[in-house]
Each structure stands twice: as C-alpha cells, then as structure tokens.
Motif scaffolding. Structure first.
Motif, PDB file in Angstrom:
ATOM      1  N   SER A  75       0.824  -1.204   0.000  1.00  0.00           N
ATOM      2  CA  SER A  75       0.000   0.000   0.000  1.00  0.00           C
ATOM      3  C   SER A  75       0.862   1.260   0.000  1.00  0.00           C
ATOM      4  O   SER A  75       0.571   2.225  -0.725  1.00  0.00           O
ATOM      5  N   VAL A 103      -5.504   4.425  -8.923  1.00  0.00           N
ATOM      6  CA  VAL A 103      -6.632   4.272  -7.995  1.00  0.00           C
ATOM      7  C   VAL A 103      -7.688   3.311  -8.534  1.00  0.00           C
ATOM      8  O   VAL A 103      -8.727   3.129  -7.913  1.00  0.00           O
ATOM      9  N   ASP A 120      -7.807   0.119  -8.586  1.00  0.00           N
ATOM     10  CA  ASP A 120      -8.138  -1.008  -7.720  1.00  0.00           C
ATOM     11  C   ASP A 120      -9.288  -0.661  -6.784  1.00  0.00           C
ATOM     12  O   ASP A 120     -10.124  -1.501  -6.468  1.00  0.00           O
ATOM     13  N   LEU A 121      -9.383   0.598  -6.402  1.00  0.00           N
ATOM     14  CA  LEU A 121     -10.494   1.034  -5.553  1.00  0.00           C
ATOM     15  C   LEU A 121     -11.729   1.372  -6.376  1.00  0.00           C
ATOM     16  O   LEU A 121     -12.845   0.974  -6.028  1.00  0.00           O
ATOM     17  N   THR A 122     -11.539   2.101  -7.477  1.00  0.00           N
ATOM     18  CA  THR A 122     -12.703   2.514  -8.264  1.00  0.00           C
ATOM     19  C   THR A 122     -13.368   1.334  -8.951  1.00  0.00           C
ATOM     20  O   THR A 122     -14.571   1.368  -9.212  1.00  0.00           O
ATOM     21  N   GLY A 150     -13.446  -1.681  -7.622  1.00  0.00           N
ATOM     22  CA  GLY A 150     -13.888  -2.633  -6.617  1.00  0.00           C
ATOM     23  C   GLY A 150     -12.978  -3.825  -6.424  1.00  0.00           C
ATOM     24  O   GLY A 150     -13.398  -4.853  -5.903  1.00  0.00           O
ATOM     25  N   ARG A 151     -11.726  -3.712  -6.848  1.00  0.00           N
ATOM     26  CA  ARG A 151     -10.797  -4.835  -6.717  1.00  0.00           C
ATOM     27  C   ARG A 151     -10.032  -4.813  -5.396  1.00  0.00           C
ATOM     28  O   ARG A 151      -9.226  -5.693  -5.138  1.00  0.00           O
ATOM     29  N   ALA A 152     -10.271  -3.818  -4.564  1.00  0.00           N
ATOM     30  CA  ALA A 152      -9.590  -3.729  -3.275  1.00  0.00           C
ATOM     31  C   ALA A 152     -10.550  -3.157  -2.248  1.00  0.00           C
ATOM     32  O   ALA A 152     -11.458  -2.406  -2.582  1.00  0.00           O
ATOM     33  N   ASP A 153     -10.305  -3.554  -1.012  1.00  0.00           N
ATOM     34  CA  ASP A 153     -11.101  -2.981   0.070  1.00  0.00           C
ATOM     35  C   ASP A 153     -10.794  -1.506   0.171  1.00  0.00           C
ATOM     36  O   ASP A 153      -9.679  -1.065  -0.071  1.00  0.00           O
ATOM     37  N   THR A 154     -11.800  -0.747   0.525  1.00  0.00           N
ATOM     38  CA  THR A 154     -11.569   0.672   0.777  1.00  0.00           C
ATOM     39  C   THR A 154     -10.873   0.808   2.113  1.00  0.00           C
ATOM     40  O   THR A 154     -10.889  -0.096   2.941  1.00  0.00           O
ATOM     41  N   ALA A 155     -10.275   1.941   2.315  1.00  0.00           N
ATOM     42  CA  ALA A 155      -9.579   2.201   3.576  1.00  0.00           C
ATOM     43  C   ALA A 155     -10.576   2.175   4.719  1.00  0.00           C
ATOM     44  O   ALA A 155     -11.714   2.612   4.576  1.00  0.00           O
TER      45      ALA A 155
END
Length: 145
Positions: A99, A128, A130-132, A134-139
């Motif tokens: 991260s 960004v 991975d977040l937009t 949906g491939r990663a958890d949000t903070a």
C-alpha cells in the motif's frame, strides 16, 4: 550491566518519562496484564529492570503496528498462538508495504503530472483503479485518524 543498573527501581512517572509516555498508558497496560509492577509498602507502583524491558518491547511492537492483544501473546511465555500472531503480523506488514509503494507511485506521478486536474489524468486513474473498480477494500475509517 552494572549491579546498580539491575537494581534500579522507577516510579510510574519516571518510567513513563523515560519512554515519553503519559503515566496513564502504563496503568492501562497494567490493566491489560502487559505489566505487573511491584508495589511498595505504601502501595505505589515500583518498576524494575524486567518492567523496563517489557515497556521497551511494547513500545517497539506498537511502533511496528502490532495491537496490544498481539503484543500480549508475545509477552506471555505460556500463550499459544505466538507463531500465528507473528505470521499474521508479517502478512499485515507486507500488505502495508504494498500500500505504501502504491501511494508512493501515485504521489510521484501526481507530482510530475502535467494535468491540471489530477483526477482527469488517465495514468493517475490507473493508480486508484483497484479502488474505483472494486478490486480492493476501501480504507478503514481508522486509517484516517
């Protein structure tokens, strides 16, 4: 180590000051079972060399991102699950390192990017995605404190 160093005794205020901690932190750690200072005849806490070492271990492990529960397992010689705690912490450290590297790349790109609106920059968007997408958890909200 000199005998005088082994025999030294600290008050809660002295030990807290040595580590630049508020005294209530040491009391909290005691309430969790991480510390067990002796008491003098008047009931005042007295910390010895072993307590000093335990506080140093707690401080170092807190700085490394461990929770007090995890540290408690490490400090308890009888606790089961020591290896599991350490393995989980290593996985957490690896994820945090990834991260941080992503954040560093994103920040370096933003610094060099000629786009006036960084959000409109396609390369920045890749950082960004991975977040937009949906491939990663949000903070977690605790990450913002």
């Amino acid at each position: 180590m000199k005998a005088s160093d082994r025999d030294q005794v600290w008050t809660v205020g002295e030990l807290a000051a040595r580590f630049d901690l508020p005294t209530n932190v040491l009391r909290h750690w005691e309430s969790l079972g991480l510390l067990a200072p002796s008491r003098d005849a008047s009931g005042y806490r007295r910390y010895h060399r072993g307590d000093l070492v335990r506080v140093a271990v707690i401080v170092r492990n807190k700085a490394a991102g461990m929770t007090l529960d995890q540290i408690g397992v490490l400090l308890d010689g009888e606790a089961k699950g020591r290896h599991e705690v350490l393995e989980a912490h290593l996985r957490d450290l690896d994820e945090r390192a990834r991260s941080i590297e992503r954040s560093r790349e994103m920040t370096e790109h933003a610094l060099r990017c000629r786009a006036h609106d960084i959000v409109a920059c396609p390369r920045f968007a890749q950082h960004v995605a991975d977040l937009t997408e949906g491939r990663a958890d949000t903070a977690h909200i605790t990450d913002w404190h």
